[in-house]
Every structure is written in structure tokens, then in C-alpha cells.
Design a protein around this motif. Structure first.
Motif, short mmCIF file in Angstrom:
data_model
loop_
_atom_site.label_atom_id
_atom_site.label_comp_id
_atom_site.label_asym_id
_atom_site.label_seq_id
_atom_site.Cartn_x
_atom_site.Cartn_y
_atom_site.Cartn_z
N SER A 33 29.31 36.27 41.95
CA SER A 33 29.68 36.88 40.69
C SER A 33 31.03 36.35 40.27
CB SER A 33 29.70 38.40 40.80
OG SER A 33 29.67 38.99 39.51
N PHE A 34 31.54 36.83 39.16
CA PHE A 34 32.79 36.32 38.63
C PHE A 34 33.95 36.65 39.57
CE2 PHE A 34 33.08 35.01 33.99
CZ PHE A 34 31.92 34.26 34.09
N GLU A 35 34.92 35.75 39.61
CA GLU A 35 36.14 35.97 40.37
C GLU A 35 37.22 36.42 39.39
OE1 GLU A 35 36.83 32.49 42.81
OE2 GLU A 35 34.74 32.52 43.50
N GLN A 36 37.68 37.63 39.60
CA GLN A 36 38.62 38.26 38.69
C GLN A 36 39.98 38.42 39.34
OE1 GLN A 36 38.42 38.89 35.57
NE2 GLN A 36 36.66 40.11 34.97
N LEU A 37 41.01 38.57 38.52
CA LEU A 37 42.36 38.81 39.02
C LEU A 37 42.79 40.19 38.56
CD1 LEU A 37 44.51 37.29 40.66
CD2 LEU A 37 45.62 36.72 38.49
N TYR A 38 43.19 40.99 39.54
CA TYR A 38 43.65 42.35 39.25
C TYR A 38 45.14 42.44 39.53
CZ TYR A 38 44.08 47.43 39.26
OH TYR A 38 44.46 48.71 38.96
N VAL A 39 45.88 42.99 38.56
CA VAL A 39 47.31 43.23 38.73
C VAL A 39 47.51 44.71 38.99
CG1 VAL A 39 49.59 43.09 37.66
CG2 VAL A 39 47.91 41.29 37.23
N VAL A 40 48.12 45.02 40.12
CA VAL A 40 48.29 46.42 40.51
C VAL A 40 49.12 47.15 39.46
CG1 VAL A 40 49.24 47.97 42.27
CG2 VAL A 40 48.11 45.84 42.95
N ASP A 90 51.56 43.47 42.15
CA ASP A 90 50.83 42.60 43.07
C ASP A 90 49.57 42.07 42.39
OD1 ASP A 90 52.49 42.71 45.26
OD2 ASP A 90 51.41 44.35 46.24
N VAL A 91 49.23 40.81 42.68
CA VAL A 91 48.00 40.24 42.13
C VAL A 91 46.97 40.14 43.26
CG1 VAL A 91 49.12 39.00 40.26
CG2 VAL A 91 48.88 37.87 42.45
N ILE A 92 45.76 40.55 42.94
CA ILE A 92 44.67 40.58 43.93
C ILE A 92 43.47 39.88 43.32
CG2 ILE A 92 43.21 42.03 45.36
CD1 ILE A 92 45.25 44.29 44.92
N GLU A 93 43.03 38.79 43.94
CA GLU A 93 41.81 38.15 43.48
C GLU A 93 40.60 38.89 44.04
OE1 GLU A 93 39.66 33.97 44.27
OE2 GLU A 93 41.45 33.81 43.02
N LEU A 94 39.65 39.14 43.19
CA LEU A 94 38.44 39.88 43.56
C LEU A 94 37.23 38.97 43.43
CD1 LEU A 94 39.14 43.08 41.40
CD2 LEU A 94 39.98 42.58 43.70
N SER A 95 36.42 38.90 44.48
CA SER A 95 35.23 38.05 44.44
C SER A 95 34.04 38.79 45.05
CB SER A 95 35.50 36.75 45.21
OG SER A 95 34.36 35.91 45.19
N PRO A 96 33.35 39.60 44.26
CA PRO A 96 32.17 40.30 44.77
C PRO A 96 30.94 39.40 44.77
CG PRO A 96 32.60 40.95 42.51
CD PRO A 96 33.68 39.98 42.89
N ALA A 97 29.99 39.71 45.65
CA ALA A 97 28.72 38.99 45.71
C ALA A 97 27.63 40.01 46.03
CB ALA A 97 28.77 37.90 46.77
N GLN A 98 26.58 40.00 45.24
CA GLN A 98 25.57 41.04 45.34
C GLN A 98 24.29 40.54 46.02
OE1 GLN A 98 26.58 39.34 42.71
NE2 GLN A 98 25.30 39.64 40.90
#
Length: 788
Positions: free
Chosen positions: A305-312, A263-271
Motif C-alpha cells: 500500500s502507499f507509504e505515508q509520512l506522519y508528523v507527530v 517526529d517524522v514516522i514513515e508508515l508502510s502498511p501491507a494487507q
């Protein structure tokens, strides 16, 4: 933790670290679509006169080399831990045909990593540590609507004011799916101080037709159960955790499903940093001029912050946009010029900034190392000011007035334009962003002798207005019209130089090269490079490849040359120390005295402390090592039909594939080796075991008399040059400006076609094959090179 209640207009003591002239405020702006509300820092009113004059006083608890303006007496930032000591290397014996009989590798087997970035626990749980730094907007915001003409770049790849202090952090991703559980936990790790109100968006909502610039299915935050569920997270704590067990990017009204491998999950944190008058300090008396500012240093408090893609089950991967609406998908391995460090495709129309970004797989603490090194790379060694936001970023007081009496530029970034190459000035203009190396008439590569006037290079500018003028300029260009077999003509130009001072007997004019990928080059095992050497031309193809060998200026150990136009530097530390001294007159532990330019006997044994400490030298080295290499732009992106396609993405994949095949058929890969793999000993885990595509063997080749100058370095004769890596080649016109990209060591070539035609010597046969191609085939090769 809360500051004492103070009368209105009075500042808590934690503001004592503010410097006068820092003028940063916060303006809030709501994000539309499915995204969470957020904001970006903007320049605002200056600090009030009430700021204590003791603001810049040094702290006794400051780590060695730590800038004086970081932190306060309550939220004391955590100093970066020292890198673990590296085991000593042992000499390696090699065949004398390679130019030496033994050498020392850069790193020994078993070298510890500076920071662990990914590992598996005994039950199979995959743990990935993702470093973050502040940005100003989202990854797909272009500065205007997707459907209208270009009005300016976005602000996703920018570095806001005071990015270098208190604003890096990370997320530890604990992926339990490989262990048989449908569960992922994410732990917020704050590097410095306190975050208050940090948000986290996951799973890009690709099923919502209204989602373009931003919009996610899951919007949440990191809440601290030890503080009543408030979103307050502090350095040194692991209390702020979120978890989820299902896949959220599903059509509206449909149920979620369990997470699964792949599964691909886009991650977009903001601090959001702890700030005056809001969040945990809401209702407290505070001066209007401080409201919303970060308690830790008085600067901005809210960022993206950066938007990253995580593959499970796999980890973080560089991504690109696919249909519909530039949805995130992993980039194929074949496009990852820098392996897992590669920078994802950029959709905020900031191709001019792609050489300045962190490695995609950077660790949490290493993100802090990166920004601290970047700060120094942008700092003036005269005024201490940062090249960006010079009136808002605090002065780096430790480096004021360290510039030498003679110099070329006052900060590193001035020669490496946006981390690219030198600015090539017009005829008659001073070449002070380029290097002019010099030597005496009797000098040889093995026994270099300094020029009587300049030493080892010309420092063209002086802080003394009455000093001799040592300017070097292009006096004229000699032009030649070169005709290819099918009649196409290429105009070549070769510069003639003029010296205001005495003309040196030997000299070499060189443009500064782009600096991406240097850490990956340092991470290559020597055996990998030496396997490509063919000093006796055993295979008879006319291409040799000779290693250069360098005596380390600090230890005297012989290393394989890797850096510079003639591979005359063996390590990043050596390269940086050389540039500091020659271009800025700044001493360091590598070259402790300015007398090193003249080979003075006290060069290595100078009793005075160098301007740059070992800590700061390491920061610069860390920064260069951890820069990302942009991924190859060889895939068509999934822009919606009504969208204006960004110029850097308006490519023809078929033409690029054909051009790559023709590049190999012309035997260009005999020198420009397409693929290498880094070793397992570099201190940065980010750089280990990476399959990279630098298109270079890093060896010396004789390029013929047309490209020769008059100065030798080590094994490199005047006509020998290190094979230049080609990664980043297609980004140069954007980084340097459409008319500013120049090629070859002295920047004489204005186009890639010119650069190819200048190839001679060992490259003659490959150039002839290229010239024998049809015009369309040559265009295919140029398109391939422009995709790198």
C-alpha cells in the motif's frame, strides 16, 4: 466464520460470486533489507470450470448501484454510507457589473462533511484517519537497481486487478503525544470482509547503509486479542491495534528515545485478505486453482500500500527524499500545489501515473469511494470491461451496452489519457478523443441553438456501420514563423479542420483537459474567485477577468462557472453529465435524454430511467474530487552519488526560483493567480481550508483573434477563455508521452514557448514582457512552468 470442511476440489459457497474469465493468482516474493516479507498479485491460471453458473446473479442484500460481482453470502461488503444531506443554499446578491445580480453558491455554510478525517479529542489527542488502497510494490522500487540504466518503471502507482472491490482499508492514528503522553496507537479499519496477516512497517531505517528500496526499523502486525492474538481483522471491528512509545530510527546499538512533537514516522502498511488454503484456512481442503486466492471474491489476496509520512502532533504530510538514500522528509508548503491533497514525489519512475492517485489526506471510507469511481471512469459503456486488465477484472455488467448510438469514445479514460489530455492525432486522423462543439448560425452565448445535423457537438463514431460518417479531422496546419526581439524564432501552427458531414456554422474544437485538482476548484468559495474579477479594468492594467454564469441543468439555479475551457460548467456533477452525454451518448440524472443534445423539450422530464444512476454519478464525482495534485518538483532529491537520477527529478532549483520570479514580474499572475485558499463548506473534509497553487483565477479573459473560434458559451465570447490552471503542466510530457503533450484549448501548441507566444488580447502586455527577456531568462520561465 470459517467455511465448512469440504471434499478436495469442492469450493465453498462463498465463491459463488466469481465470474468466469477472472484469472488472478498470487506469487510470493521476499523483500530484502530490513523490510518484512510481502508479495504482489500476478496473472495466473483461469478459474476452474467448477465455478457455479449462478456466480453473476444479483444479491438482494446489494446496496443500490453496487456492482453485482462484489462480495458473497458470508463476508458481505459494507456498502458505502450515503453522503449526508446538504443544507439548501440561499441566493447571494452581487453587483450587476459581474454579469448577474444574484447567484446560488454551490454549498451552504454549515454543510456536513462526508467523512471526518482528522480531529482532536478533549484531552488533546490527535486522531487522523488514513485511507489506503492496494499497490503492487514499494515507493522507492524503480523496476531495476538504483545504479543501472533504466529498464522500465516500478509498480508502486499501479492499480492491480480488482483494486475497486474489497481491498481498501485504513489506519486510525491516535496520537497521544499532544496530550502529554509518549504514545501512539494505530487501529486497523477494514472496509470490507476480513484481513488475515496484515503487516505494518514503520520508521524507515535511515541509519542502515544497506537500506534503499525498502527497509524499516519496526516491523509488526495487527493482532486481534479476541481471536487469540491472531492477525485476523474484520470489517466493523476495532480490535486490531498496535501501539509504540519510542522513536525507532536510531543508530544501531543506541537506545530509543521517547516520542516528541515534530517526529517524522514513515508508515508502510501491507494487507493480506482472508484466503483459501492459508492463514486462518490453513489445512483445509481446497482446489489448487483457488489456493491463495481471496475468499471474498476469488482474486488476489496479498498487496502493498502507499507509504505515508506522519508528523507527530500534526498528521499526514506529502514527502520527498533527502540525503542520505532518499530518506523521507516533509515537503515545504510552497511546493504543495494541491495543499494537503498533494501527491508526494515519486521515486518508482512512474511519472506517467501521477495524475491517477488518491489525495494524500484521503479518509478511510473515501478511499473506497475513490476506487469505485475510478472503476467506472475506466469502464467501457459498450462491453462493461475495464481498460486495465480487461480479461481479469470482472465485467461491470450494469453498464454493458449503455453506449449511445453515436459517440466519440466508449469510456471516460479514452479521452483523458492517463487522466491527462486528449491524444492529438495526425493530419487526416479522426479527432475522436477531442470535443467538437457545434451551434446553428443564429446561436449566441445567451441563446444557444443546436446545429441541425449534430446538435450541440459532433459524435463522430456510430454503432451502426451504415450510419453517416461524421468524422472531423485536421486537414492541414497553417504555419507562421514568429520572431522574438532578440532574433529567436518560434514556429506557430494553426489547424484547419475538415468535416465528413456538413460543416457547422459555428464550432469549437477542444482537447480534453487533465482532471487533477477539480475537487479543489469546486471547493473554492465564490467570493474568493469573484474578488479577482475586474470586468471594467478598474486598475487600468489591461487585464479584466469576467465570471461566467451557468444555469444548473437540473435545478435551474445560477452558479458561477468553474470547469471547461470557457468555464461553462458550474459543478463536477454538471461537467460529468455533459461529458457522458456528448462524448458517449450515455444519459444520467443531469441529462436524462439524448434529446438534450438537440434541446428537445423532454430533455429534463424524460420518463425513462437514465443509464447512469444517481449513485454512479456520485461515484464519478467523488473520484474526480479526490484526485491528488502532484507536488511541484522544485527541490533537488537526495539520490546517493552512485545512483542514476530519474529524469523528472533532474532539475535546477535555482533556475526554477528565478523563473518563478520572472513569471510574476511579467505580470502573468494577473490571470494565473498563484495562490488561493479553499472554503469550509465542501462535503469532503480533504478539500477544506487548503492553501492551493493552481496558477489560475478561473475567470474569462479575451485572448485575441488568434485563439478565437466561432462559438460562444454564456458570457464567454468566441475569443474568451477561462484561465487554465497550470498545476500538473510539467507532468504532461510524461503522462502523454514525450511527443504527445499539447497545449491551449485545441492542442495546437507543441511547446510551452508556442503556447506563450499565442497569448494576445488581455495577455499581450505580459507576453511582450516575456519576449523582451533574454534567452536565458525565458528558459528560466519555461523551467519554472515545467516544475509545476
Amino acid at each position: 466464520m470459517d467455511p465448512k470442511k469440504l471434499p478436495a476440489g469442492t469450493m465453498p459457497r462463498r465463491t459463488a460470486i466469481l465470474l468466469s474469465g477472472l484469472a488472478v493468482a498470487v506469487t510470493l516474493s521476499a523483500c530484502g533489507g530490513s523490510g518484512s516479507g510481502s508479495a504482489s498479485p500476478t496473472i495466473g491460471t483461469p478459474l476452474p470450470a467448477a465455478v457455479d453458473a449462478s456466480a453473476a446473479a444479483p444479491r438482494e442484500d446489494r446496496a443500490p448501484g453496487e456492482p453485482e460481482n462484489i462480495g458473497g453470502d458470508i463476508d458481505v461488503p459494507n456498502p458505502v454510507p450515503p453522503s449526508p444531506p446538504l443544507p439548501a443554499t440561499q441566493p447571494i446578491t452581487v453587483d450587476a457589473s459581474l454579469g448577474v445580480t444574484s447567484f446560488h453558491p454551490l454549498f451552504a455554510a454549515g454543510s456536513p462533511v462526508t467523512e471526518k478525517i482528522q480531529y482532536r479529542e478533549p484531552d488533546g489527542t490527535l486522531v487522523t484517519r488514513m485511507g489506503m488502497r492496494p499497490t503492487e510494490r514499494h515507493a522507492r522500487e524503480r523496476g531495476e537497481d538504483w545504479t543501472v540504466p533504466d529498464a522500465g518503471p516500478g509498480r508502486y502507482l499501479t492499480f492491480p486487478s480488482v483494486y475497486f472491490q474489497n481491498r481498501t482499508y485504513g489506519i486510525e492514528i491516535r496520537d497521544h503525544v499532544p496530550a502529554g503522553k509518549a504514545l501512539i496507537e494505530m487501529v486497523l479499519v477494514v472496509n470490507d470482509g476480513t484481513f488475515d496477516g496484515t503487516t505494518f512497517s514503520l520508521f524507515r531505517n535511515s541509519n542502515d547503509e544497506g537500506v534503499r528500496d525498502y527497509g524499516w526499523s519496526l516491523n509488526t502486525g495487527f493482532n486481534n486479542p479476541k481471536l487469540g492474538g491472531k492477525s485476523i481483522c474484520m470489517a466493523g471491528s476495532r480490535d486490531c491495534v498496535i501501539s509504540f512509545d519510542s522513536y525507532w530510527d536510531v543508530p544501531k546499538g543506541q537506545p530509543h528515545r521517547a516520542l516528541k512533537l515534530g517526529d517524522v514516522i514513515e508508515l508502510s502498511p501491507a494487507q493480506r485478505l482472508e484466503r483459501y488454503g492459508d492463514g486462518m484456512h490453513a489445512g483445509e481442503p481446497v482446489a489448487d486453482s483457488l489456493r491463495g486466492r481471496a475468499v471474498i471474491d476469488g482474486a488476489g489476496s496479498r498487496y502493498y500500500s502507499f507509504e505515508q509520512l506522519y508528523v507527530v502532533g500534526q498528521g499526514l504530510v506529502p514527502w520527498y527524499g533527502v540525503p542520505p538514500r532518499l530518506n523521507s522528509a516533509p515537503l515545504p508548503d510552497s511546493t504543495l500545489l494541491g495543499g494537503a491533497t498533494s501527491l508526494s514525489y515519486n521515486y518508482s519512475e512512474e511519472p506517467m501515473r501521477v495524475f491517477q492517485q488518491m489525495a494524500n489526506n484521503i479518509g478511510i471510507v473515501n478511499a473506497k469511494r475513490f476506487v469505485q469511481g475510478r472503476r467506472l471512469f475506466h469502464t467501457s459503456f459498450l462491453s462493461g470491461k475495464h481498460s486495465e486488465h480487461p480479461d481479469d477484472n470482472p465485467v461491470f455488467a450494469a453498464h454493458v451496452n449503455q453506449l449511445g448510438p453515436r459517440y466519440n469514445q466508449e469510456r471516460c479514460i479514452a479521452c483523458h489519457t492517463a487522466n491527462g489530455r486528449s491524444v492529438i492525432p495526425g493530419i487526416g486522423a479522426r479527432l475522436d478523443s477531442m470535443a467538437v462543439l457545434t451551434a446553428a448560425e443564429a446561436s449566441t452565448g445567451v441563446r444557444p441553438l443546436p446545429d441541425a445535423t449534430y446538435g450541440l457537438n459532433v459524435q463522430q463514431r456510430s454503432r451502426d456501420a451504415g450510419a453517416p460518417d461524421h468524422s472531423v479531422t485536421v486537414q492541414s496546419y497553417a504555419t507562421t514563423l514568429y520572431t522574438l526581439p532578440d532574433g529567436e524564432r518560434v514556429t506557430l501552427q494553426k489547424p484547419t479542420y475538415a468535416f465528413k458531414g456538413p460543416a457547422p456554422a459555428q464550432f469549437s474544437v477542444r482537447q480534453a483537459a487533465q482532471i487533477v485538482g477539480m475537487g479543489l476548484i469546486e471547493a473554492l468559495d465564490e467570493a474568493t474567485i469573484l474578488a479577482l474579477a475586474d470586468p471594467t479594468d478598474r486598475d487600468g492594467d489591461g487585464v479584466k477577468g469576467v465570471p461566467n454564469w451557468i444555469a444548473d441543468p437540473e435545478s435551474g439555479k445560477v452558479h458561477l462557472g468553474r470547469f471547461g475551457w470557457k468555464a461553462a460548467k458550474g459543478t463536477l456533477r454538471h461537467q460529468i453529465g455533459d461529458a457522458l452525454l456528448k462524448d458517449m451518448g450515455v444519459t444520467s440524472p443531469v441529462y436524462r435524454s439524448r434529446g438534450c443534445l438537440q434541446f428537445d423539450p423532454d430533455c429534463r422530464a424524460a420518463s425513462t430511467s437514465p443509464a447512469i444512476s444517481d449513485t454512479e454519478l456520485q461515484r464519478l464525482s467523488d473520484y474526480l474530487a479526490l484526485l491528488a495534485v502532484p507536488a511541484q518538483r522544485s527541490l533537488r532529491s537526495g539520490f546517493p552519488a552512485d545512483t542514476r537520477i530519474s529524469p523528472e527529478h533532474n532539475i535546477d532549483p535555482g533556475q526554477i526560483v528565478r523563473g518563478g520570479a520572472l513569471f510574476a514580474q511579467a505580470h502573468c499572475v494577473a490571470c494565473h493567480t498563484a495562490q488561493l485558499k479553499t472554503g469550509t463548506t465542501h462535503p469532503f473534509a480533504e478539500l477544506r481550508d487548503q492553501t492551493i497553487r493552481p496558477y489560475s483565477n478561473l475567470l474569462l479573459h479575451d485572448m485575441g483573434p488568434g485563439l478565437a473560434d466561432t462559438l460562444a458559451e454564456g458570457k464567454a465570447t468566441a475569443s474568451m477563455w477561462r484561465t487554465a490552471p497550470l498545476w500538473g503542466l510539467g507532468s504532461l510530457p510524461y503522462v502523454q508521452g514525450s511527443d504527445g503533450a499539447r497545449y491551449l484549448h485545441d492542442g495546437r501548441a507543441r511547446t510551452l514557448m508556442e503556447a506563450i507566444v499565442w497569448h494576445a488580447g488581455e495577455a499581450s502586455a505580459s507576453r511582450a514582457r516575456f519576449e523582451a527577456m533574454s534567452r536565458d531568462e525565458r528558459a528560466d520561465v519555461i523551467a519554472f512552468l515545467s516544475s509545476l
